[in-house]
Design a protein around this motif. Structure first.
Motif: not given
Ligand code: SAH
Length: 237
Positions: A82-84, A87-90, A113-119, A185-186
């Motif tokens: 799930a998008v978090v 920094a954690r997604v990275e 409820n997280a920001d958008r991601v930069r693919l 992972i949630g």
């Protein structure tokens, strides 16, 4: 030895134009000069020893010399996360590349409820981690898709290791089949009761626990991939 991922075909004598970023890294950071060697891979043709043929203003030109390793791929492990926070997604993408996942699928759950991601940034992180770690492919990163949509279009041959913070079986005893696996992972808010019910009712799901403490999503992803690799992945080799 320096390793570089490229998008061009590799064969004996092939000329490769490094991107501007790669050229800067090779010539300014690593101080390579014409005639120096490096290793190059593209995810298809194995790993090639290349030589820096020319250093030009607009980038370096490399020439493929000999194949050092034939193409191989790691085990069929995917991660759905799930998008978090950014920094954690990275961190998750970097560690997924190091720990041998072949694909990271970002997802949106009810409590995401997280920001958008930069693919583009995530692709660059995956690429750098793959270069550093010695693997011969780069994990694919998918843009965020709703969890229901992913589950609706599930490939029946693939099993789902559902990391459930509400409890489940220990990974070491529950994950024993080698087949293709996806770890789920949630978000920081966890899964909703509705999502948990659907996930647990699916025939391809195994709900697992990562122990008695609630982990942050990045820690949970790393722990889950580690346990999976030790149970049915390529860590026994
Ligand atoms: N807010 C939730 C925790 C979410 S943690 C709560 O307090 O219950 C983010 C994700 O990491 C979870 O959805 C789950 O997929 C995973 N996770 C964290 N700790 C876990 C554990 N002990 N067992 C299994 N999964 C866990």
């Amino acid at each position: 030895m320096i390793r570089l991922h490229v998008h061009q075909p590799l064969s004996a004598g092939a000329a490769l134009a490094a991107t501007l970023g790669q050229s800067r890294y090779l010539t300014q950071v690593m101080r390579l000069k014409a005639g120096d060697d490096l290793l190059v891979f593209n995810g298809v043709d194995g790993e090639w020893r290349c030589v820096v043929a020319e250093v030009l203003k607009k980038g370096a030109v490399l020439r493929a010399d000999t194949q050092e390793r034939p193409q191989t791929y790691g085990p069929d492990l995917e991660l759905i996360v799930a998008v978090v926070k950014k920094a954690r997604v990275e961190t998750i993408v970097e560690k997924a590349a190091e720990l041998g996942a072949k694909r990271v699928r970002l997802t949106i759950t009810q409590r995401t409820n997280a920001d958008r991601v930069r693919l583009d940034r995530l692709d660059a992180i995956a690429e750098e981690a793959a270069e550093q770690t010695g693997r011969l492919d780069v994990p694919v990163i998918d843009e965020p898709v709703k969890l229901e949509a992913i589950l609706d279009r599930w490939d029946d041959g693939r099993r789902l290791m559902f990391c459930d913070e509400a409890g489940g079986a220990p990974v070491a005893s529950a994950i024993t089949e080698p087949g293709p696996w996806t770890i789920l992972i949630g978000p920081e808010g966890g899964f909703s009761p509705e999502e948990r019910e659907r996930l647990r009712s699916l025939p391809f799901t195994t709900a697992v626990s990562l122990g008695p403490r609630i982990l942050r999503a990045d820690t949970a992803a790393i722990a889950a991939m580690t346990l999976w690799q030790a149970a049915v992945g390529d860590w026994e080799r």
